[in-house]
Scaffold this active site. Structure first.
Site, PDB file in Angstrom:
ATOM      1  N   ARG A  44      43.192  36.873  34.121  1.00  0.00           N
ATOM      2  CA  ARG A  44      42.593  35.735  33.495  1.00  0.00           C
ATOM      3  C   ARG A  44      42.521  35.895  32.074  1.00  0.00           C
ATOM      4  O   ARG A  44      42.702  36.579  32.212  1.00  0.00           O
ATOM      5  CB  ARG A  44      41.253  35.387  33.893  1.00  0.00           C
ATOM      6  CG  ARG A  44      40.567  34.619  34.460  1.00  0.00           C
ATOM      7  CD  ARG A  44      40.158  33.481  34.568  1.00  0.00           C
ATOM      8  NE  ARG A  44      39.261  32.584  34.509  1.00  0.00           N
ATOM      9  CZ  ARG A  44      39.189  31.470  34.589  1.00  0.00           C
ATOM     10  NH1 ARG A  44      40.088  30.935  34.539  1.00  0.00           N
ATOM     11  NH2 ARG A  44      38.264  30.737  34.580  1.00  0.00           N
ATOM     12  N   ASP A  54      39.446  26.147  35.997  1.00  0.00           N
ATOM     13  CA  ASP A  54      40.410  27.195  35.668  1.00  0.00           C
ATOM     14  C   ASP A  54      40.926  27.869  36.933  1.00  0.00           C
ATOM     15  O   ASP A  54      40.292  27.845  37.982  1.00  0.00           O
ATOM     16  CB  ASP A  54      39.743  28.243  34.778  1.00  0.00           C
ATOM     17  CG  ASP A  54      38.566  28.891  35.479  1.00  0.00           C
ATOM     18  OD1 ASP A  54      37.700  28.149  35.997  1.00  0.00           O
ATOM     19  OD2 ASP A  54      38.509  30.131  35.541  1.00  0.00           O
ATOM     20  N   GLU A  55      42.067  28.513  36.820  1.00  0.00           N
ATOM     21  CA  GLU A  55      42.606  29.396  37.847  1.00  0.00           C
ATOM     22  C   GLU A  55      42.575  28.791  39.246  1.00  0.00           C
ATOM     23  O   GLU A  55      42.289  29.469  40.234  1.00  0.00           O
ATOM     24  CB  GLU A  55      41.871  30.746  37.833  1.00  0.00           C
ATOM     25  CG  GLU A  55      42.095  31.491  36.527  1.00  0.00           C
ATOM     26  CD  GLU A  55      41.265  32.747  36.391  1.00  0.00           C
ATOM     27  OE1 GLU A  55      41.718  33.672  35.691  1.00  0.00           O
ATOM     28  OE2 GLU A  55      40.156  32.799  36.944  1.00  0.00           O
ATOM     29  N   ALA A  56      42.888  27.507  39.335  1.00  0.00           N
ATOM     30  CA  ALA A  56      42.923  26.826  40.638  1.00  0.00           C
ATOM     31  C   ALA A  56      44.310  27.016  41.252  1.00  0.00           C
ATOM     32  O   ALA A  56      45.018  26.050  41.571  1.00  0.00           O
ATOM     33  CB  ALA A  56      42.584  25.354  40.466  1.00  0.00           C
TER      34      ALA A  56
END
Length: 528
Positions: A5, A335-337
């Site tokens: 991330r 985020d980060e889906a």
């Protein structure tokens, strides 16, 4: 975001005196034999964040047993409260009685509202001389900030003298934030209050709370009670976790508000939702409850975008949170889906943004929202870094051009969980090491190509807690880098000079020591 991330007077921009140092551990001895210590800074030269202008002039004010705090000629309840809080802060350091009285006649510390004061909504003017110290601002928030500057002009402990002079000041950016992740590791409200006090003294005005993630759900929701009770019963590494009651959250929001710090709560979606799916199987497309997760991987969970029950869930959760939060923003993550197909992600974020608007709030989301359809006025929080792909940065620039404000939180500058160096024990390094100089040495107004300063709402330093479970590690990773965040957000661009800053940062060391803050003694800062 986590794993795979942001015009000082010329007299303040001082040339740094070289100071070689050798030790990089917290509270080590930095000086080598034979080093010449840097010359001590005068009081108005060591202010942090650097003010727009400051100059010493004439004799000062003797701050002692006879000092009183005067809160103006009229009974303004909020100004009175600012005066009471300032007196409380000064009593703790000085041991003086410091009674708070109405009126401005007589010597002492005088708080004065003036609608003609030209320093803006948070700006102020401080004037010190033999007859006392006068703090003038258009708003109580400005008076509060003036009081924090006064604290730095006084000795760390005991009575003393406020040097004669004047400070005229106002912030560069409206949003100056710090984020804390209480989802990966749970922290009690009292620890977050301590952070609020630390931040507010350096004019940071926003606290972003990352309340939910795969490992834990940390806020009670009446309409979905198992979220906290079951979803909150864990954390990274398998600890007991925990959650805040609504009353505890309200108390924290009120405490921060008294210090002119707005709280921005975040419920991450459509990913980072495993804790919710542990508590409620119906949030999963297959209808089966998930197992608790205590690791630090990301991107594996997703709400079921095709279920109408999902949107009832986010409406009820965000509605309760909006009712608890007086500030204007609700953060919806985004985020980060990685487990949500792109088309589903865009459709979900459309509906989630509409829910936020229905509850009278403005959307904040991580910058991945730029790849979907940001609502008019939605705020994008950029957490990229030097290696972020150009198309991703271009999407943020396009959204900014369309009118979406941007908060800058570049991971390789402002992520407080990034290690200072290889030897740093807590923290991660996926965005690289972030020493104090790197965290400070950039300009938010020109950082992101295609995003002009006019589109930058402000800066924020997030502290993710995958590796942070105790107060000492929290403060070691935050300090002193969060002071650089404070200056990037407040001070004029002309003041951003590493050599001058590192000397002023060193001058804060005794103050941090007196407040029992465990900070990293960066080797290129000439700590005393």
């Amino acid at each position: 975001m986590r794993v795979p991330r942001r015009t000082l007077a010329a007299l303040l921009v001082l040339a740094a005196v070289p100071a070689a140092v050798s030790c990089s551990v917290a509270h080590g001895d930095d000086a080598r034999p034979g080093d010449e210590p840097p010359a001590a800074l005068a009081p108005y030269e060591r202010l942090l964040p650097a003010p727009v202008s400051a100059h010493a002039e004439g004799p000062g004010y003797a701050f002692g047993p006879g000092t009183v705090v005067r809160t103006g000629p009229t009974e303004n309840e909020e100004v009175r409260r600012v005066g009471e809080l300032l007196a409380e802060q000064l009593r703790a350091a000085s041991g003086l009685p410091l009674p708070v009285v109405s009126g401005v006649d007589g010597d002492g510390i005088r708080l004065r509202l003036d609608q003609d004061e030209g320093a803006g909504e948070e700006g102020y003017r401080l004037e010190a001389g033999p007859g006392g110290v006068t703090l003038t601002a258009r708003t109580p928030a400005g008076l509060f900030h003036a009081g924090q500057t006064l604290r730095q002009l006084l000795p760390v402990s005991g009575p003393g003298t406020v040097a004669g002079g004047t400070v005229t000041d106002a912030p560069r950016f409206a949003y100056r934030g710090a984020m804390v992740d209480v989802a990966r590791h749970f922290f009690p409200v009292e620890q977050v209050k301590r952070y609020v006090d630390q931040l507010a003294q350096y004019k940071v005005n926003t606290l972003h709370l990352h309340l939910t993630d795969d490992q834990g759900w940390r806020i009670a929701i009446d309409s979905w009670p198992k979220l906290a009770r079951e979803g909150g019963a864990g954390e990274v590494g398998g600890g007991p976790g925990g959650y805040w009651t609504k009353e505890q959250y309200r108390d924290l929001v009120a405490y921060a508000g008294e210090r002119y710090v707005d709280v921005v709560p975040e419920i991450d979606m459509p990913g980072h939702v495993n804790a919710a799916q542990v508590a409620y199987a119906e949030l999963n497309c297959d209808g089966r409850a998930r197992e608790p997760y205590t690791g630090i991987k990301v991107g594996f969970s997703s709400l079921c975008v095709g279920k109408e029950r999902t949107y009832e869930f986010i409406d009820q959760v965000l509605g309760e949170l909006a009712e608890l939060t007086p500030g204007r923003y609700l953060h919806i993550g985004g985020d980060e889906a990685h487990s949500t197909p792109a088309a589903d992600y865009a459709a979900f974020m459309d509906r989630a943004q509409a829910v936020v608007a229905e509850h009278g709030k403005t959307v904040v989301a991580w910058h991945q929202l730029a790849t979907a359809r940001p609502a008019p006025g939605a705020v994008l929080q950029y957490w990229g870094h030097d290696r972020t792909p150009a198309p991703e940065k271009a999407a943020v620039a396009a959204a900014a051009k369309a009118g979406n404000p941007v908060i800058l939180s570049p991971a390789d500058r402002l992520y407080l969980d990034m290690k200072y160096e290889k030897a740093t024990k807590p923290g991660l390094a996926w965005a690289g090491y972030v020493p104090v100089k790197r965290a400070y040495s950039w300009d938010p107004g020109s950082y992101l190509t295609g995003v002009p300063e006019s589109a930058v709402l402000g800066v924020e330093a997030p502290l993710w807690t995958e590796t942070i479970a105790a107060r000492g590690d929290w403060e070691l990773m935050a300090y002193p880098r969060v002071l650089g965040l404070a200056e990037l957000g407040w001070s004029p661009a002309a003041a951003l000079d590493w050599d001058a800053y590192r000397r002023r940062l060193a001058a804060q060391g005794p103050r941090l020591d007196a407040q029992d803050i465990a900070y990293f003694r960066a080797p290129d800062v000439p700590w005393s």
